[in-house]
Design an enzyme around this catalytic site. Structure first.
Site, short mmCIF file in Angstrom:
data_model
loop_
_atom_site.label_atom_id
_atom_site.label_comp_id
_atom_site.label_asym_id
_atom_site.label_seq_id
_atom_site.Cartn_x
_atom_site.Cartn_y
_atom_site.Cartn_z
CG ASN A 1 -12.07 0.22 6.21
OD1 ASN A 1 -11.71 1.31 5.76
ND2 ASN A 1 -12.65 -0.69 5.45
CG HIS B 1 -7.15 4.43 1.33
ND1 HIS B 1 -8.04 5.47 1.46
CD2 HIS B 1 -7.78 3.36 1.88
CE1 HIS B 1 -9.14 5.06 2.06
NE2 HIS B 1 -9.01 3.79 2.33
CG ASN C 1 -15.40 2.90 5.23
OD1 ASN C 1 -16.49 3.35 5.53
ND2 ASN C 1 -15.22 2.11 4.19
CE1 TYR D 1 -3.81 -2.29 0.26
CE2 TYR D 1 -2.60 -3.29 2.08
CZ TYR D 1 -3.63 -3.32 1.16
OH TYR D 1 -4.50 -4.39 1.14
#
Length: 185
Positions: A66, A19, A112, A14
């Protein structure tokens, strides 16, 4: 004292995704102010230091986006920091790439990670720095989009945005959230 938390997802897969822009801003602050964000505590990578004369805890929750609230709850409980001194930095698809929006408080707006933080802290009253990652193109899956990487041309804009975000954080610490909103929104 302030807790400055950048949101993202742990693990290399990631790294540098849309994000994870919160992690990127924390890394840039850590580099500029010589703060090592490498201690594993409170479900986060944390580092203690000083920015603009204020004691800060830089944090990168390691709970995945999240579940970010789990880490923030642990950090707030341990450091006994008031909610208004918890600054959250995260991606926002409603803003153009590299644009910033600072708010003193507010709803999750569909994010989220912020939903989790609001649920765990029991409050929407924490300041936030939203970092624009651009809206998903028509037909794209939202999750795939935010977990994707910026193009080369976007990355140049992102780097300028990160530099501006660092200045905005300093303004928040020195002059308060209202001054930062007036200067950077």
């Amino acid at each position: 004292m302030y807790i400055i938390a950048g949101l993202g997802n742990p693990t290399k897969e990631y790294d540098k995704t849309r994000h994870n822009i919160g992690f990127d801003v924390i890394d840039a602050l850590a580099d500029e102010y010589g703060i090592r964000v490498d201690s594993k505590k409170h479900k986060a990578l944390v580092g203690n230091g000083t920015i603009a004369g204020q004691k800060v805890v830089l944090a990168k929750p390691q709970t995945f986006m999240n579940l970010s609230g789990e880490s923030l709850r642990a950090l707030v409980d341990f450091y006994k920091v008031p909610i208004e001194n918890v600054l959250i930095i995260y991606d926002d698809i409603s803003l153009d790439v590299g644009r910033l929006r600072i708010r003193a408080k507010g709803s999750a707006g569909g994010h989220n990670g912020i939903k989790s933080i609001i649920a765990h802290l029991g409050s929407e009253g924490f300041p936030r720095l939203k970092f624009g990652v651009g809206d998903k193109p028509t037909g794209y899956d939202l999750a795939a989009y935010v977990l994707g990487r910026f193009s080369k041309s976007e990355r140049l804009i992102v780097e300028d945005g990160i530099a501006t975000a660092k200045k905005a954080v300093v303004t928040i610490l020195e002059q308060g959230i209202n001054a930062a909103m007036n200067s950077y929104n």
